[in-house]
Design a protein around this motif. Sequence first.
Motif, short mmCIF file in Angstrom:
data_model
loop_
_atom_site.label_atom_id
_atom_site.label_comp_id
_atom_site.label_asym_id
_atom_site.label_seq_id
_atom_site.Cartn_x
_atom_site.Cartn_y
_atom_site.Cartn_z
N VAL A 25 0.85 -1.20 0.00
CA VAL A 25 0.00 0.00 0.00
C VAL A 25 0.88 1.25 0.00
N CYS A 26 1.89 1.26 0.86
CA CYS A 26 2.88 2.33 0.91
C CYS A 26 4.13 1.83 0.20
N VAL A 27 4.44 2.43 -0.93
CA VAL A 27 5.52 1.94 -1.80
C VAL A 27 6.85 2.57 -1.39
N ARG A 28 7.88 1.72 -1.28
CA ARG A 28 9.21 2.21 -0.95
C ARG A 28 10.24 1.56 -1.87
N SER A 29 10.92 2.39 -2.65
CA SER A 29 12.07 1.97 -3.43
C SER A 29 13.05 3.14 -3.41
N PRO A 30 14.29 2.96 -3.87
CA PRO A 30 15.29 4.01 -3.70
C PRO A 30 14.93 5.37 -4.29
N GLU A 31 14.28 5.42 -5.45
CA GLU A 31 14.02 6.70 -6.11
C GLU A 31 12.53 6.97 -6.35
N TYR A 32 11.69 6.00 -6.02
CA TYR A 32 10.27 6.11 -6.36
C TYR A 32 9.45 5.51 -5.23
N GLY A 33 8.31 6.14 -4.96
CA GLY A 33 7.44 5.56 -3.94
C GLY A 33 6.38 6.53 -3.47
N THR A 34 5.75 6.20 -2.34
CA THR A 34 4.70 7.03 -1.77
C THR A 34 5.31 8.30 -1.20
N ARG A 35 4.89 9.42 -1.74
CA ARG A 35 5.45 10.71 -1.27
C ARG A 35 4.38 11.66 -0.75
N THR A 36 3.09 11.29 -0.88
CA THR A 36 2.01 12.12 -0.34
C THR A 36 0.88 11.23 0.15
N ASN A 37 0.41 11.48 1.38
CA ASN A 37 -0.83 10.89 1.91
C ASN A 37 -1.86 12.01 1.99
N THR A 38 -3.09 11.71 1.55
CA THR A 38 -4.16 12.71 1.64
C THR A 38 -5.41 12.07 2.23
N ILE A 39 -6.00 12.76 3.20
CA ILE A 39 -7.28 12.36 3.80
C ILE A 39 -8.28 13.48 3.54
N ILE A 40 -9.44 13.14 2.98
CA ILE A 40 -10.51 14.12 2.81
C ILE A 40 -11.77 13.60 3.50
N LEU A 41 -12.30 14.41 4.41
CA LEU A 41 -13.55 14.09 5.11
C LEU A 41 -14.56 15.19 4.83
N ILE A 42 -15.79 14.81 4.50
CA ILE A 42 -16.90 15.76 4.36
C ILE A 42 -18.01 15.30 5.29
N ASP A 43 -18.38 16.14 6.25
CA ASP A 43 -19.39 15.70 7.22
C ASP A 43 -20.80 16.02 6.72
N ALA A 44 -21.77 15.70 7.54
CA ALA A 44 -23.18 15.82 7.14
C ALA A 44 -23.58 17.27 6.86
N GLU A 45 -22.86 18.24 7.46
CA GLU A 45 -23.18 19.65 7.28
C GLU A 45 -22.37 20.30 6.17
N GLY A 46 -21.56 19.52 5.46
CA GLY A 46 -20.77 20.08 4.36
C GLY A 46 -19.44 20.66 4.79
N ASN A 47 -19.00 20.35 6.01
CA ASN A 47 -17.69 20.80 6.47
C ASN A 47 -16.62 19.85 5.97
N VAL A 48 -15.58 20.41 5.36
CA VAL A 48 -14.50 19.63 4.77
C VAL A 48 -13.25 19.71 5.64
N THR A 49 -12.64 18.56 5.90
CA THR A 49 -11.32 18.50 6.51
C THR A 49 -10.39 17.83 5.51
N PHE A 50 -9.37 18.54 5.11
CA PHE A 50 -8.41 18.07 4.10
C PHE A 50 -7.04 18.03 4.76
N THR A 51 -6.47 16.85 4.86
CA THR A 51 -5.16 16.68 5.50
C THR A 51 -4.18 16.09 4.50
N GLU A 52 -3.05 16.74 4.35
CA GLU A 52 -2.00 16.23 3.46
C GLU A 52 -0.70 16.07 4.24
#
Length: 276
Positions: free
Chosen positions: A227-254
């Motif tokens: 799921v999280c890729v690791r190699s010497p020059e290439y791999g996972t470099r960004t994680n992003t979480i997006i939540l939208i609640d019932a009232e339309g409030n957005v939480t965006f975490t990078e």
Amino acid sequence: MCIIFFKFDPRPASKNAYRLILAANRDEFYNRPSKVADFWGPNGEVLSGVDLEYGKEGGSWLGINKSGKLAAITNYLEGRPNTDAQGRGSLVSNYLVDKELDSYSYLKKISTESHLYNGFNLLTAEFKAKQDHVCYYGNRGSTEPIHLKPAGIYSLSNSLLDTPWKKLLQGKRHFTSVISNQSLSCDGLVQELLGVLNNEELNCPDPAQESQGEGTNKFLLQALSAVCVRSPEYGTRTNTIILIDAEGNVTFTERTMLNCDTNHWHTSSFQFKLHT
């Protein structure tokens, strides 16, 4: 390469539930230039990271705007991509600034131009006051986009939607377990989802993934089984979480890698309310 897990529910059971829970990794060469997530575009409406690669500037891999439009893309694993094809990141950024087309109509338009690009999977969504829509199109699959059914849990990597690669099945189980825990606070949910995205356990051999990636370096293919890729020059470099609640409030975490260093990360969080 990338991976995305998400659930959307237009009518959550309570005010504490979410219309969208999305967790995604961007896998890329560590030295490919890009901007970390921030607001950009007309009136600062769009929130996303931005590609700065020469010839592909302005594209993105995942973003949302204040009007409730969201888009995300993954590449389709192919051993010998066309080096002259157009950059796929523009498919995300163009949708986020488009004022005319809804999620399905945009994908319908893109389906007529899909031969211009290497393999991709594109998600487009609209989170509106009256109704939410999430649509999907992959240019190595059906010729027609599809509307996704609400309340389902979906997973997307570098084959078609919900293709049962081992890494996708493992990550989806972990994601499902986390979002089923109703006792988590918003911050707690974000932290648990970051744990899902940073699982470096290899899921190989995986004949399905290896067959599709024929022609790819075997050591890279092995690394891509996590799921999280690791190699010497290439791999996972960004994680992003997006939540939208019932009232339309957005939480965006990078959470993004700095200076091509797998031990050096920076986390940013944004909160805003949708204009719908």
